[in-house]
Write an enzyme that holds these catalytic residues in place. Structure first.
Site, PDB file in Angstrom:
ATOM      1  N   CYS A 423     -11.900 -30.360  29.320  1.00 51.57           N
ATOM      2  CA  CYS A 423     -10.838 -31.356  29.338  1.00 51.57           C
ATOM      3  C   CYS A 423     -10.183 -31.379  27.956  1.00 51.57           C
ATOM      4  CB  CYS A 423     -11.411 -32.725  29.672  1.00 51.57           C
ATOM      5  SG  CYS A 423     -10.214 -34.051  29.482  1.00 51.57           S
ATOM      6  N   CYS A 445     -13.577 -40.493  29.384  1.00 51.92           N
ATOM      7  CA  CYS A 445     -12.397 -39.732  28.975  1.00 51.92           C
ATOM      8  C   CYS A 445     -11.253 -40.694  28.638  1.00 51.92           C
ATOM      9  CB  CYS A 445     -11.977 -38.784  30.098  1.00 51.92           C
ATOM     10  SG  CYS A 445     -10.502 -37.841  29.688  1.00 51.92           S
TER      11      CYS A 445
END
Ligand code: IVH
Length: 686
Positions: A423, A445
């Site tokens: 990511c 995240c």
């Protein structure tokens, strides 16, 4: 569906005469209201009233199976999925159209036709918009719809009758109160999908990780070739008819008379069919649609010019490919060439990594385009798009721009773009699910948290003024907020320390957040971002349960008791509430005094917002305004009647405005419309 039939009735008892009569009347009534709604866009009764009549008929037909008839509105869906389609010949060949984009070519066409008619016979043309859908042949025998065949190779095509039966604007029986039904009628039409339905369909596909359709035409063509009619039914298609292929037991001598007949028989014909006698007439009709097309909810790609006199047509004849008496005058494509400056990854609220092309800005069909989503890994690979490529971009049936293709794959291009293994925001290893790439770090995240915050504060959710993408970014990056609940802890003192906050904006944001501590239940449900739960489902849940704690503890079967909530949704909802991290968030919100208002079911029942009509030019594409209204449960029609809820009048509004004034229907300008929309929980970006 609940019915009151008993086993004895269903065993084949014959319907008594008064029941036969009642069923017949109901069918006629329902077919009439179906036509008023789907073909003429001037409904006389509400959806609820229609449903009531419909249920009554279903009830009778279930009790007395001998009542079943092919033209019953209850018979649109229900056919079993097929293994394959049968290939059958057309009643008459379905030719193509010669086409041009040049006015010069139109002049030459006119000269040829004039010459063929001979001196003293000025040609008269019929002009129609050229619908960008999938061509279809429909056959009616003694008034009954019996067959639909795709264009195929022009000589024969696939029999897709059951799919076409599901389309509400196709009458199952021709209307005969204006003129009698012909022995046989074969017509040609176009199956189309409205732009708003297309966008909804694609949004759903993208959400599911499936490949979106490239255009409404592709999705309409795909839908009529689905083996399962219930899939076709779910696509909400429409059919316009424009050409009589064969007619027995009735005669017309001009195309315009044919169009009148089709209209009288209850079929939907293109809007604004007009006569023309000169190239100038043709040019101005064409010009009208060049601009009008941006406001229409379906795609047209030109106008069709057809000689009206059928005998003259026969005399001119056809080539093997196209008739000599017709010409398509196409629009310039809404496509532009530009360059991909950069391809970047965006991580959304649900962790999906989306590649985005940042483009050298260019204006396409009046809208400035600077970026385009490339959707997912497969799409990127299929199109082989790379940084620095010159690409063709378009806005086809879509306000959302798309990259069509690379123009030329030159030597020394950048290397192929590949999706990252991690990511780009939090560094967690991503995983693949179908064509999607997903960051699994749901609660850690920062990109996902920012997405959750903006979603929480969005207009359809808690509607927190001043809490958009930028602010969410700052709050997360500075570490001030690490979860939704912390939003309620922020103080003005903390905010003024940050870049971009003055005293006033800081206190403004804090009070905007605090003001939303007791949101309406349906908004709170939307705000949480429960998978599968959008505005409409949230409203239903709120209406059904009335209280958040009941929803939180609901079992799957409790949820599935709500119409429209299936296993997929009930699972998504219970999974959401079973997730420990969500429990923590919800408890933290409760601790801070955030409590959804208990709702009286009556308040949340999907209000019948009624139908609105748009006229004139408004500051956003009309489809955008229309789908915003539909999203909150309203409907949109094309003509003004006493039942119209209100008319939205933009610049240069025409006769519809006059009609509204005459009938005393409320007229709103665009700003008032947006205000009304927002007041009802909807939204529109302007
Ligand atoms: S007339 C033999 N009228 O355009 C010609 N066609 O590119 C009879 N189309 O395959 C067709 N709208 O499917 C006609 N108003 C209209 C039309 C139309 C769309 C389609 C038709 C044809 C294609 C040619």
């Amino acid at each position: 569906m609940t019915t009151s039939h008993s086993a004895a009735d269903a065993s084949g008892e014959k319907a008594p005469p008064e029941v036969v009569r009642e069923a017949e009347e109901l069918r006629l009534e329902l077919n009439r209201h179906g036509r008023l709604y789907y073909v003429e866009a001037r409904p006389e009764i509400t959806d609820l009233e229609y449903d009531e009549l419909f249920r009554r008929l279903v009830d009778l037909e279930l009790r007395f199976p001998d009542l079943a008839s092919l033209d019953s509105p209850t018979q649109r869906v229900g056919a079993e999925p097929q293994d394959k389609f049968e290939t059958v010949p057309h009643v008459a060949p379905m030719l193509s159209l010669d086409s041009t984009q040049e006015l010069d070519v139109v002049h030459r066409f006119h000269d040829r036709v004039s010459k063929a008619l001979g001196a003293g016979n000025e040609p008269s043309y019929l002009l129609e918009p050229k619908l960008d859908g999938a061509s279809i042949e429909l056959v009616y025998e003694d008034g009954l719809f019996t067959r639909a065949v795709t264009r195929g190779n022009g000589q024969e095509g696939e029999r897709v009758t059951e799919n076409i039966r599901t389309i509400s604007s196709v009458p199952l029986r021709l209307r005969t109160d204006v003129r009698p039904a012909p022995r046989m009628l074969a017509i040609r039409g176009e199956v189309i999908m409205s732009i708003s339905n297309f966008q909804d369909l694609n949004a759903g596909l993208i959400e599911k990780g499936a490949e979106p359709y490239a255009s409404p035409r592709n999705s309409a063509a795909g839908a009529i070739r689905q083996l399962d009619p219930s899939v076709a039914a779910s696509r909400k298609l429409d059919v316009f008819v424009y050409d009589v292929l064969a007619l027995e037991g009735h005669s017309v001598i001009t195309d315009s008379a044919g169009v009148d007949a089709l209209r009288d028989w209850g079929l939907k014909v293109p809007e604004r069919v007009e006569f023309a006698r000169s190239v100038q007439d043709i040019a101005s009709y064409h010009q009208h649609f060049v601009t009008a097309r941006d406001r229409m909810d379906y795609e047209i790609d030109g106008v069709v010019i057809k000689l009206d006199d059928l005998a003259a047509r026969a005399a001119m004849g056809s080539t093997s490919h196209h008739p000599r008496w017709a010409l398509a005058f196409k629009f310039p494509p809404r496509q532009e060439i530009t360059r991909i400056d950069k391809i970047d990854i965006q991580v959304g609220r649900t962790g999906v990594l989306t590649p985005v092309a940042f483009l050298r800005p260019v204006v396409v069909g009046g809208v400035r385009v600077a970026r385009a989503s490339l959707h997912n890994r497969d799409e990127l690979k299929r199109k082989d798009l790379r940084e620095g490529d010159n690409v063709l971009i378009q806005r086809a049936g879509d306000v959302i721009p798309q990259v069509v293709k690379v123009l030329e794959r030159v030597e020394g291009r950048s290397p192929a773009f590949s999706m990252p293994a991690e990511c780009p925001v939090c560094g967690t290893s991503v995983y693949e699910e179908g064509p999607r790439t997903i960051c699994p770090n749901r609660f850690g995240c920062r990109a996902q948290l920012k997405g959750r915050i903006t979603h929480f504060a969005a207009r359809a959710a808690l509607d927190i003024e001043g809490l958009g993408e930028e602010t969410a970014h700052v709050l997360v990056e500075t570490g001030l907020v690490s979860g939704l609940a912390q939003l309620f802890d922020i103080t003005a003192e903390q905010l003024v320390q940050l870049d971009g906050f003055a005293e006033k904006s800081a206190t403004g944001l804090v009070s905007a957040i605090q003001a939303k501590k007791t949101p309406e239940l349906r908004r709170f449900l939307v705000a949480l971002g429960i998978p599968e739960v959008g505005v409409n489902v949230a409203r239903q849940l709120a209406a059904h349960f009335g209280d958040f704690s009941l929803i939180r503890s609901a079992r799957r079967e409790d949820l599935e008791a709500i119409p429209g909530v299936g296993p997929l949704m009930s699972k998504a909802i219970t999974n959401f509430f079973d997730e420990d991290r969500n429990t923590v968030t919800l408890d933290a919100l409760l601790e801070r005094g955030v409590k959804a208002r208990v709702t009286d079911p009556a308040d949340t029942a999907l209000a019948d917002l009624g139908a609105v009509v748009f006229t004139g030019t408004i500051p956003v594409p009309r489809v955008v305004a229309e789908s915003a209204w539909r999203n909150i449960g309203g409907s949109v029609t094309g003509s003004v009647s006493k039942k119209t809820t209100f008319v939205v009048a933009g610049e240069n509004a025409g006769s519809k405005l006059g009609k509204a004034e005459k009938l005393g229907v409320q007229v709103l300008n665009f700003e008032e419309f947006v205000e009304r929309l927002r007041g009802l929980g909807g939204d529109i970006k302007v």
